[in-house]
Design an enzyme around this catalytic site. Structure first.
Site, mmCIF file in Angstrom:
data_model
loop_
_atom_site.group_PDB
_atom_site.id
_atom_site.type_symbol
_atom_site.label_atom_id
_atom_site.label_comp_id
_atom_site.label_asym_id
_atom_site.label_seq_id
_atom_site.Cartn_x
_atom_site.Cartn_y
_atom_site.Cartn_z
ATOM 1 C CG ASP A 147 -1.575 -1.218 1.586
ATOM 2 O OD1 ASP A 147 -1.468 -2.162 0.806
ATOM 3 O OD2 ASP A 147 -2.231 -1.259 2.626
ATOM 4 C CD GLU A 317 -6.961 -5.215 3.993
ATOM 5 O OE1 GLU A 317 -6.421 -5.964 4.807
ATOM 6 O OE2 GLU A 317 -6.636 -5.178 2.803
HETATM 7 C C1 FRU Z 1 -3.824 -3.738 2.674
HETATM 8 C C2 FRU Z 1 -3.217 -4.142 3.998
HETATM 9 C C3 FRU Z 1 -3.591 -3.158 5.080
HETATM 10 C C4 FRU Z 1 -2.487 -3.310 6.071
HETATM 11 C C5 FRU Z 1 -1.299 -3.538 5.173
HETATM 12 C C6 FRU Z 1 -0.272 -4.447 5.742
HETATM 13 O O1 FRU Z 1 -3.162 -4.179 1.562
HETATM 14 O O2 FRU Z 1 -3.607 -5.448 4.326
HETATM 15 O O3 FRU Z 1 -4.875 -3.351 5.602
HETATM 16 O O4 FRU Z 1 -2.337 -2.180 6.867
HETATM 17 O O5 FRU Z 1 -1.798 -4.093 3.974
HETATM 18 O O6 FRU Z 1 0.856 -4.496 4.952
#
Ligand code: FRU
Length: 586
Positions: A147, A317
């Site tokens: 992300d 998310e």
């Molecule tokens: C989304 C996610 C988020 C989390 C991060 C962990 O892709 O699962 O929810 O904060 O990646 O790397």
């Protein structure tokens, strides 16, 4: 020949020093490595399929860093650097547990990692991914990225933080990596911004500029809020007074906690003019929650949204709440990433249009309506820049999908981001939809245009393989008949684009696009609802491993891994097209 080999290994040894490492196996599962000399890095050999070992760095007997590393057992895929610069001149001991999944009863002394581990004054970041390193999409120099995090603009700099594993090109050891850009297309790599601590690893979050020093960290401090992923997920803050170059963590962390919420993460902070307060929207299981604060440290729960609305076929998310003008008024758009549950499997971004009064979000649609922001398979964790100039809403997506992100065919790095996109609301029939278009800055990459008029004969776009370009395709569609065009290479690998006036859809078929074998879930056709008929204009942004398609009322982002670049364009059906090709050479 022998001499050359000898010379090569001698030269290698000049840069890397194995003699600075004293390896002692204390048991079948426990090894200590004493580091001497003045080199800044220990280069750890990684074999991606090896089970991970726990590497703890002890300086003067105190643990200063730890990471899970897939230390090579049979062969080294690549090396990752353990940066000891902060403890130079100090006594360093690596305390390594290899029992994690390696079987308790095996002798680790034969593992190649001990022979190939070295120290070195520098770490070579030269690109080794010749085929699939994008030309104009952001990637980390090495290691794993997911992300985008902490997107914030300040003093002419667009900051991009990102979920980062510096100890391997698979997910794990989450840090925030950092890069900055003055033009949204050229990025300067700044390495690690925020590293894990005793509260957990550093999951996704956001950043704001605290112009009025509400937190007391200093005027114009960049304040980041992220999820501390430990035994439970909590929200923590860190601040920077040097333009994001270094961060200090707030001693009072965590600042937001919850009871019995295993998925409680990805805080997006924004300033709300209506209440003159900071707000946070974060993902909490199958809903998002809103919190308010005057100082970024003390947070009050306000409300939740989401139960029963949109798609719930996966975990919610990375939310974001933005305000966009629409027909003389403002509307609020809640971006919400969901995994799995995307329209074509795995990860995708949905959104809700509505209103926000500083406390609660009201959706304009019925709960049963689900809206997707992008109709490809590789558009996830999308969030926008805070404090962007001229009130712009500029979004960035991670260009992958959790179904196969860890197995895409690159190794030095995994993965890349989409191009930045400016968001707006438009009317489509009775509906109000969110439109994403490449940010104007992306056009600065365009080289000298070449124009083609196409009907039946295929057109060779490039004589030499060239993988980065933009096509502006103006189609004249036959009446009531579906029509298609394809981008292909000399091996016959191709991506087929179909415009169907009957179903009012645009689709992209990457089933024969090249290397698709690494995951069954990658083999796919994605389809978007689209106004199709008469004349149609499309923009296709092609890079070495991705195609992003933009129409008037849809966008579609898909990864592709051709054996050689697509250099031929061919039309099918009674289609006619005016095509402008812009080579992209950075
Ligand atoms: C989304 C996610 C988020 C989390 C991060 C962990 O892709 O699962 O929810 O904060 O990646 O790397």
């Amino acid at each position: 020949m022998k001499h050359i080999l000898f010379l090569a290994s001698f030269l290698l040894a000049l840069g890397a020093h194995a003699q600075n490492l004293a390896v002692r196996h204390l048991s079948d599962t426990h090894t200590m490595v004493r580091v001497s000399g003045n080199d800044r890095y220990v280069l750890l050999p990684v074999q991606e399929t090896a089970p991970s070992a726990r590497v703890r760095v002890l300086s003067d007997g105190v643990e200063v860093l730890s990471a899970n590393v897939s230390l090579a057992v049979e062969k080294t895929d690549y090396q990752v650097p353990l940066d000891l610069g902060a403890w130079s001149g100090r006594d360093i001991l690596l305390d390594i547990r290899t029992n994690r999944g390696r079987g308790v009863q095996r002798n680790p002394s034969g593992d190649v990692c001990w022979k190939e581990m070295t120290t070195a004054p520098v770490f070579d970041r030269t690109n080794r991914e010749k085929a699939y390193r994008p030309f104009y999409h952001f990637t980390p120099e090495y290691g794993w990225m997911n992300d985008p995090n902490g997107l914030v603009y300040q003093d002419g700099e667009w900051h991009l933080f990102y979920q980062y594993n510096p100890y391997g090109s698979l997910w794990g050891n989450m840090h925030w990596g950092h890069a900055v850009s003055r033009d949204l297309v050229n990025w300067e790599h700044l390495g690690i911004a925020i590293a894990p601590d005793a509260l957990g690893s550093i999951f996704s979050g956001s950043a704001v500029v605290d112009k009025e020093n509400t937190a007391g960290f200093g005027r114009d401090a960049i304040v980041a809020m992220y999820t501390s992923a430990g035994d439970n997920q909590t929200q923590s803050i860190a601040y920077s007074n040097d333009g994001g170059r270094t961060f200090a963590k707030y001693p009072g962390n965590p600042v937001i906690v919850a009871e019995n919420k295993p998925d409680f993460r990805d805080p997006k902070v924004f300033w709300d003019d209506q209440t003159r307060q900071w707000k946070v929207v974060l993902a909490a299981g199958q809903e998002v929650q809103f919190y308010s604060s005057d100082n970024l440290k003390d947070w009050k729960y306000e409300s939740s949204f989401g139960q029963g609305y949109g798609s719930h076929d996966g975990v919610w998310e990375c939310p974001d709440l933005i305000r966009l003008p629409f027909e003389g008024k403002d509307k609020w758009v809640l971006l919400l990433n969901i995994n799995p549950g995307g329209p074509f499997g795995g990860s995708a971004t949905q959104y809700f249009v509505g209103s926000f009064d500083g406390k609660t979000f009201q959706c304009d649609d019925l709960p049963t309506v689900t809206r997707w922001m992008d109709y490809g398979k590789d558009h996830y964790a999308t969030v926008t820049w805070s404090n962007a100039p001229q009130g712009r809403s500029v979004a960035l997506a991670w260009m992958s999908n959790w179904q196969y992100a860890n197995s895409v065919p690159t190794q030095q790095f995994r993965s890349s981001n989409s191009v930045p996109r400016d968001l707006s609301l438009i009317r489509k029939g009775k509906e109000v939809i969110l439109k994403s278009m490449p940010s104007p800055e992306v056009e600065a990459l365009r080289g000298r245009p070449v124009r083609y008029k196409l009907s039946t004969a295929p057109v060779k776009l490039f004589e030499n393989p060239h993988c980065a370009y933009e096509l502006v395709v103006r189609l004249t569609l036959p009446k009531k008949k579906s029509a298609a065009f394809a981008l292909s290479n000399e091996l016959g690998e191709q991506v087929v684009f179909t415009c169907d006036p009957e179903t009012q859809t645009f689709s992209m078929d990457r089933r024969g696009s090249g290397n698709v074998q690494f995951s069954e879930a990658f083999v796919s056709v994605t389809t978007a609802p689209a106004q199709v008929g008469g004349k149609m204009e499309l923009r296709l942004l092609v890079d070495s491993a991705s195609i992003e398609a933009f129409g008037e009322d849809f966008c579609m982002t898909n990864l592709v891994f051709p054996s050689s670049p697509y250099n031929t364009l061919k039309l099918y059906g009674n289609l006619k097209a005016d095509v402008t090709l812009y080579p992209i050479a950075k």
